[in-house]
Design an enzyme around this catalytic site. Structure first.
Site, short mmCIF file in Angstrom:
data_model
loop_
_atom_site.label_atom_id
_atom_site.label_comp_id
_atom_site.label_asym_id
_atom_site.label_seq_id
_atom_site.Cartn_x
_atom_site.Cartn_y
_atom_site.Cartn_z
N SER A 178 0.76 -9.84 -47.82
CA SER A 178 1.41 -10.47 -48.93
C SER A 178 0.44 -10.18 -50.21
O SER A 178 0.39 -9.09 -50.71
CB SER A 178 1.31 -11.98 -48.69
OG SER A 178 1.93 -12.61 -49.63
N ASP A 224 12.22 -10.20 -44.91
CA ASP A 224 11.26 -10.79 -45.77
C ASP A 224 11.86 -11.22 -46.85
O ASP A 224 12.58 -10.59 -47.79
CB ASP A 224 10.31 -9.84 -46.29
CG ASP A 224 9.13 -10.50 -46.98
OD1 ASP A 224 9.04 -11.50 -47.35
OD2 ASP A 224 7.90 -9.72 -47.05
N HIS A 256 8.30 -12.16 -43.42
CA HIS A 256 6.95 -12.01 -44.42
C HIS A 256 6.02 -12.28 -43.64
O HIS A 256 4.77 -11.76 -43.83
CB HIS A 256 7.35 -12.83 -45.54
CG HIS A 256 6.12 -12.77 -46.67
ND1 HIS A 256 5.88 -11.63 -47.40
CD2 HIS A 256 4.98 -13.56 -46.93
CE1 HIS A 256 4.81 -11.85 -48.31
NE2 HIS A 256 4.30 -13.05 -47.90
#
Length: 308
Positions: A178, A224, A256
């Protein structure tokens, strides 16, 4: 000095030269057989061509396994003993028989700690790397700050950590999830000498990365919704220089948070990328080229083949 063939063909009545020729030929054949066996079985055979190769010849089963050929130890790095990042955990091959290893620092995502990626540490280390999963100075740190912390962690690992003698400071890489994935791109820009970068479902407000000179594998996820691939992973990949060794892997039926739990596809291609570029180990190119095809776990794969 080698015997001339004609010398061996002269055959007096005694036959002695012919018997000597037979013995010499037999010895030569035996020696050739031993050399051949050594070439086939010795793990050092490849190392003669590339001193950075580590471990046995790779197989699909081997790189998909939860643990590779190396036993792994770990040590905790207190945040009180370091500067520039928040401490973490170092995972490393227990044995020193193969000399030094390449290393990779791994950063977590927004609001997360190193524990969110703890599975990657021993899994990558067991394949022949020193792996540093780090905590950031704040769980709210943005990608650029996390990028600087990845580099600070690598500096600590190679210069001051208890395992520094096990690390080859010239063979380093970065990974992250991320915002930590966005951080790995920022770190690669700041330190072009890095050998590999692997952003995992990356997030960054900066969408273009033409200045990256580090071989980069970007892993996105088709489901995601936090960092959708259409606005993060894909434009990151397409903005990388076309001449760069680069690849884009989009996970199938994944979110994600796919990198936060053990994932064979992430591990398989991360190991292959790190081996190929941190260790310059071309034995692993077979898993990257030809480009992997869509499957139950891969939605899409793009990249440059052959790799340089």
């Amino acid at each position: 000095m080698p015997l001339h063939p004609r010398t061996l063909l002269r055959t007096p009545a005694s036959g002695a030269p012919r018997r000597r020729a037979g013995r010499l030929a037999g010895a030569a054949a035996a020696l050739a057989a031993l050399v051949g066996l050594g070439t086939l079985s010795s793990p050092g055979a490849h190392a003669a061509d590339n001193p950075y190769e580590r471990g046995p010849d790779p197989t699909t089963a081997g790189i998909e396994a939860a643990r590779g050929p190396y036993a792994v130890s770990q040590t905790t790095v207190s945040p009180l003993s370091v500067s520039g990042f928040g401490g973490g955990t170092v995972y490393y091959p227990t044995s020193t028989a193969d000399g030094t290893f390449g290393a990779v620092a791994v950063a977590p995502g927004y609001t997360a700690s190193q524990s969110s990626l703890s599975w990657l540490g021993p899994r990558l280390a067991s394949q022949g790397f020193v792996v540093f999963t780090i905590d950031t100075l704040s769980t709210l740190d943005q990608p650029d700050a996390r990028g600087r912390q990845l580099l600070a962690a690598l500096d600590h690992l190679t210069q001051r950590s208890p395992v520094r003698s096990r690390v080859d400071a010239g063979r380093l890489g970065v990974m992250g999830h991320s915002m930590g994935g966005g951080a790995s791109l920022a770190a690669a820009v700041s330190r072009p000498s890095l050998k590999a970068a692997i952003p995992l479902t990356p997030w960054n407000l900066d969408k273009t990365w033409p200045e990256v000179a580090t071989p980069t594998l970007i892993i996105g996820a088709d489901g995601d919704t936090v960092a959708p691939v259409t606005s993060h992973a894909e434009p990151f990949y397409t903005s990388l220089p076309g001449s760069l060794d680069r690849a884009y892997l989009e996970l199938n039926s994944a979110t994600h948070f796919a990198p936060n739990s053990p994932n064979t596809t992430i591990a398989k291609y991360s190991v292959s990328w790190l081996k190929r570029f941190i260790d310059d180990d071309t034995r692993y190119e077979q898993f990257l080229c030809p480009l992997p095809r869509p499957s139950l776990t891969i939605q899409e794969y793009r990249g440059n083949c052959p790799l340089s």
